[in-house]
Design an enzyme around this catalytic site. Structure first.
Site, PDB file in Angstrom:
ATOM      1  N   HIS A 123     -75.279 -41.428 -56.385  1.00  8.88           N
ATOM      2  CA  HIS A 123     -75.748 -40.383 -57.483  1.00  8.88           C
ATOM      3  C   HIS A 123     -75.245 -40.511 -58.706  1.00  8.88           C
ATOM      4  O   HIS A 123     -75.606 -39.806 -59.836  1.00  8.88           O
ATOM      5  CB  HIS A 123     -75.185 -38.933 -56.851  1.00  8.88           C
ATOM      6  CG  HIS A 123     -75.587 -38.413 -55.744  1.00  8.88           C
ATOM      7  ND1 HIS A 123     -76.967 -38.253 -55.483  1.00  8.88           N
ATOM      8  CD2 HIS A 123     -74.804 -38.118 -54.369  1.00  8.88           C
ATOM      9  CE1 HIS A 123     -77.322 -38.115 -53.921  1.00  8.88           C
ATOM     10  NE2 HIS A 123     -75.978 -37.786 -53.505  1.00  8.88           N
ATOM     11  N   GLY A 147     -72.383 -35.478 -57.715  1.00 11.86           N
ATOM     12  CA  GLY A 147     -72.260 -35.448 -56.453  1.00 11.86           C
ATOM     13  C   GLY A 147     -71.443 -36.360 -55.559  1.00 11.86           C
ATOM     14  O   GLY A 147     -71.682 -37.301 -54.755  1.00 11.86           O
ATOM     15  N   ASP A 206     -79.002 -42.115 -46.562  1.00  9.61           N
ATOM     16  CA  ASP A 206     -78.412 -40.993 -46.891  1.00  9.61           C
ATOM     17  C   ASP A 206     -79.134 -39.935 -46.641  1.00  9.61           C
ATOM     18  O   ASP A 206     -80.169 -39.785 -46.923  1.00  9.61           O
ATOM     19  CB  ASP A 206     -77.608 -41.125 -48.286  1.00  9.61           C
ATOM     20  CG  ASP A 206     -76.502 -40.136 -48.478  1.00  9.61           C
ATOM     21  OD1 ASP A 206     -76.554 -38.939 -48.436  1.00  9.61           O
ATOM     22  OD2 ASP A 206     -75.380 -40.667 -48.296  1.00  9.61           O
ATOM     23  N   HIS A 214     -78.956 -37.183 -48.507  1.00  4.62           N
ATOM     24  CA  HIS A 214     -79.272 -36.973 -50.047  1.00  4.62           C
ATOM     25  C   HIS A 214     -80.317 -38.008 -50.611  1.00  4.62           C
ATOM     26  O   HIS A 214     -79.954 -39.229 -50.464  1.00  4.62           O
ATOM     27  CB  HIS A 214     -77.993 -36.614 -50.845  1.00  4.62           C
ATOM     28  CG  HIS A 214     -77.063 -35.650 -50.210  1.00  4.62           C
ATOM     29  ND1 HIS A 214     -76.159 -35.742 -49.364  1.00  4.62           N
ATOM     30  CD2 HIS A 214     -77.136 -34.348 -50.559  1.00  4.62           C
ATOM     31  CE1 HIS A 214     -75.356 -34.878 -48.942  1.00  4.62           C
ATOM     32  NE2 HIS A 214     -76.054 -33.760 -49.558  1.00  4.62           N
ATOM     33  N   ASP A 272     -74.196 -39.112 -43.586  1.00  5.01           N
ATOM     34  CA  ASP A 272     -74.211 -37.809 -43.662  1.00  5.01           C
ATOM     35  C   ASP A 272     -75.533 -37.330 -42.919  1.00  5.01           C
ATOM     36  O   ASP A 272     -75.943 -36.133 -42.882  1.00  5.01           O
ATOM     37  CB  ASP A 272     -73.853 -36.940 -45.100  1.00  5.01           C
ATOM     38  CG  ASP A 272     -74.842 -37.821 -46.060  1.00  5.01           C
ATOM     39  OD1 ASP A 272     -75.678 -38.638 -45.920  1.00  5.01           O
ATOM     40  OD2 ASP A 272     -74.222 -37.541 -47.305  1.00  5.01           O
ATOM     41  N   TYR A 287     -69.477 -36.825 -43.963  1.00  5.10           N
ATOM     42  CA  TYR A 287     -68.232 -35.814 -44.085  1.00  5.10           C
ATOM     43  C   TYR A 287     -67.730 -35.400 -42.866  1.00  5.10           C
ATOM     44  O   TYR A 287     -66.804 -34.686 -42.920  1.00  5.10           O
ATOM     45  CB  TYR A 287     -68.881 -34.695 -45.158  1.00  5.10           C
ATOM     46  CG  TYR A 287     -69.419 -35.394 -46.352  1.00  5.10           C
ATOM     47  CD1 TYR A 287     -68.583 -36.001 -47.292  1.00  5.10           C
ATOM     48  CD2 TYR A 287     -70.717 -35.496 -46.332  1.00  5.10           C
ATOM     49  CE1 TYR A 287     -69.054 -36.572 -48.344  1.00  5.10           C
ATOM     50  CE2 TYR A 287     -71.331 -36.173 -47.727  1.00  5.10           C
ATOM     51  CZ  TYR A 287     -70.488 -36.739 -48.576  1.00  5.10           C
ATOM     52  OH  TYR A 287     -70.932 -37.316 -49.667  1.00  5.10           O
TER      53      TYR A 287
END
Length: 430
Positions: free
Chosen positions: A137, A145, A172, A174, A261, A300
């Site tokens: 990010h 991020g 990911d 994201h 994640d 996470y």
């Protein structure tokens, strides 16, 4: 087929000991846990293990603005209250806090990805792994991020010195916005991101309609997904799209960001992938037998991140790991069953077959607009960065670097982490 892949693996225990803060979801300690699983499964015996050099400011400045690098270098938790304007300017705060050893942390994870790219460029390995990297990010002039320096962009810039075309793949949960943005106007890097999109999910970009601009038009590919996607839907879509991308674009090297994640049960994620499903993507990319740079990323629920990246290290080594986790320094984190399997997610899969079919057709339509892989007039390759030698006699004796610090700055070809010589043996749990 290559007879046996040569794999370089980059790790520095110091990267796992930094602390973002008590309520922050990013726990770099997951990197120590991953490394100790790698050791306990004896995967280190099948790879070359390197401690990365700390990226110099001049190396970071190949992408990031010098004022931003200088500020990160200077700021500390004790002095940050004096710089409220700059903190806002560079987007430092709740998501991207200032913590002790922040700049060194950035230097280590970015140095790992840069070193990985250089070893691939010099044909010293076929696959290079830096689980500490993948911080996709970060922007040219600021943090975003949980990411401060964009090691992926720095690694890709290094690869572009030797390769006409670089393929970047991101799994990911994201959107890989920082990498896409950096190469949005060029056809020399194709970015392909599979991610959750909609419901104001961070970072809010990554619609299928974002395809690149100018020379880069059609060279950014986004696969926006809804909550709850499962192994069969994800891997089928991934394999179909990536096979067509490689056939069309003909990259010379692949960079794969393996953010964990996207696993079921992640603290911030919303997908239903098992470790088998996630790692199947890694196995598939490996089969193209192209030079491959593999990084970590988000993730996470830290015990699941460690499980995932250990399994994927095994996959890159063509080694299937026994489900029962061997004893190691972090074994208590894998209670109660001490196994590599993670519980199945129970989120409803909101990705209908027709929705995924529509996304696939839109991506294929964009790929058809690329007539053929772009040709590049390669110039003489610029040298790797010149690092000045320091003359110890000219240094102030009071400022001489102690041996441990010197050792930490050297990329050691004989640095194997095994048994009593493992530098992390004495590390306390973070």
């Amino acid at each position: 087929m290559r007879s046996k892949d040569r794999i370089s693996y980059f790790y520095d225990g110091d990267v796992g000991s930094v602390y973002f803060g008590p309520n922050h979801p990013m726990k770099p300690h997951r990197l120590c846990m991953t490394h100790h699983l790698v050791l306990s499964y004896e995967l280190h015996k099948k790879m070359e293990i390197y401690r990365p050099h700390k990226a110099y400011p001049v190396e970071l400045a190949q992408f990031h603005s010098e004022d931003y690098i200088e500020f990160l270098h200077r700021i500390t938790p004790e002095t940050q209250h004096l710089f409220t304007n700059e903190l806002e300017k560079y987007n430092l705060g709740d998501d991207c806090p200032v913590f002790d050893n922040l700049f060194e942390f950035c230097q280590i994870y970015a140095g790992g990805t840069i070193d990985a790219a250089r070893r691939l460029n010099n044909q010293l390995c076929d696959i290079a792994i830096n689980w500490a990297g993948g911080l996709h990010h970060a922007k040219k002039c600021g943090a975003s991020g949980f990411c401060y320096m964009n090691d992926l962009v720095l690694g890709i810039l290094e690869l572009l010195k030797y390769h006409a075309r670089v393929l970047y793949i991101d799994i990911d949960v994201h959107h890989g916005d920082g990498v896409e943005e950096a190469f949005y106007f060029t056809d020399r890097v194709m970015t392909v991101s599979f991610h959750k999109y909609g419901d104001k999910f961070f970072p809010g970009t990554g619609d299928v309609k974002e395809i690149g601009e100018r020379e880069g038009k059609y060279y950014a590919i986004n696969v926006p997904l809804k909550d709850g996607i499962d192994d069969s839907s994800f891997t089928r879509l991934f394999k179909t799209i990536i096979a067509k991308v490689v056939e069309t674009y003909l990259p010379g090297v692949i960079v794969l960001q393996c953010g964990a994640d996207s696993l079921a049960g992640d603290r911030l994620g919303c997908f239903n992938l098992s470790i088998d499903g996630h790692s199947e993507c890694v196995r598939f990319v490996k089969k193209f037998n192209l030079p491959l740079l593999v990084t970590g990323g988000g993730g996470y629920t830290k015990e699941n991140v460690a499980r995932c990246w250990a399994v994927e290290t095994g996959a890159l080594l063509d080694t299937e790991l026994p489900n029962e986790i061997p004893d190691n320094e972090y074994i208590k984190y894998f209670a109660p069953d001490y196994s590599l399997k993670i519980p199945n997610g129970n989120l409803e899969n909101l990705n209908s077959k027709s929705y995924l079919g529509t996304i696939k057709m839109q991506v294929f339509e964009n790929l058809r607009c690329i007539q053929h892989a772009p040709s590049v007039q390669m110039q003489e390759v610029p040298p790797d960065f010149y690092i000045p030698d320091f003359d110890e006699d000219e240094q102030n004796p009071d400022e001489r670097v102690d041996q441990h610090t010197q050792d930490k700055q050297i990329q050691r070809d004989d640095e194997y982490y095994e048994g009593d010589n493992d530098n992390d043996q004495s590390m306390d749990d973070a």
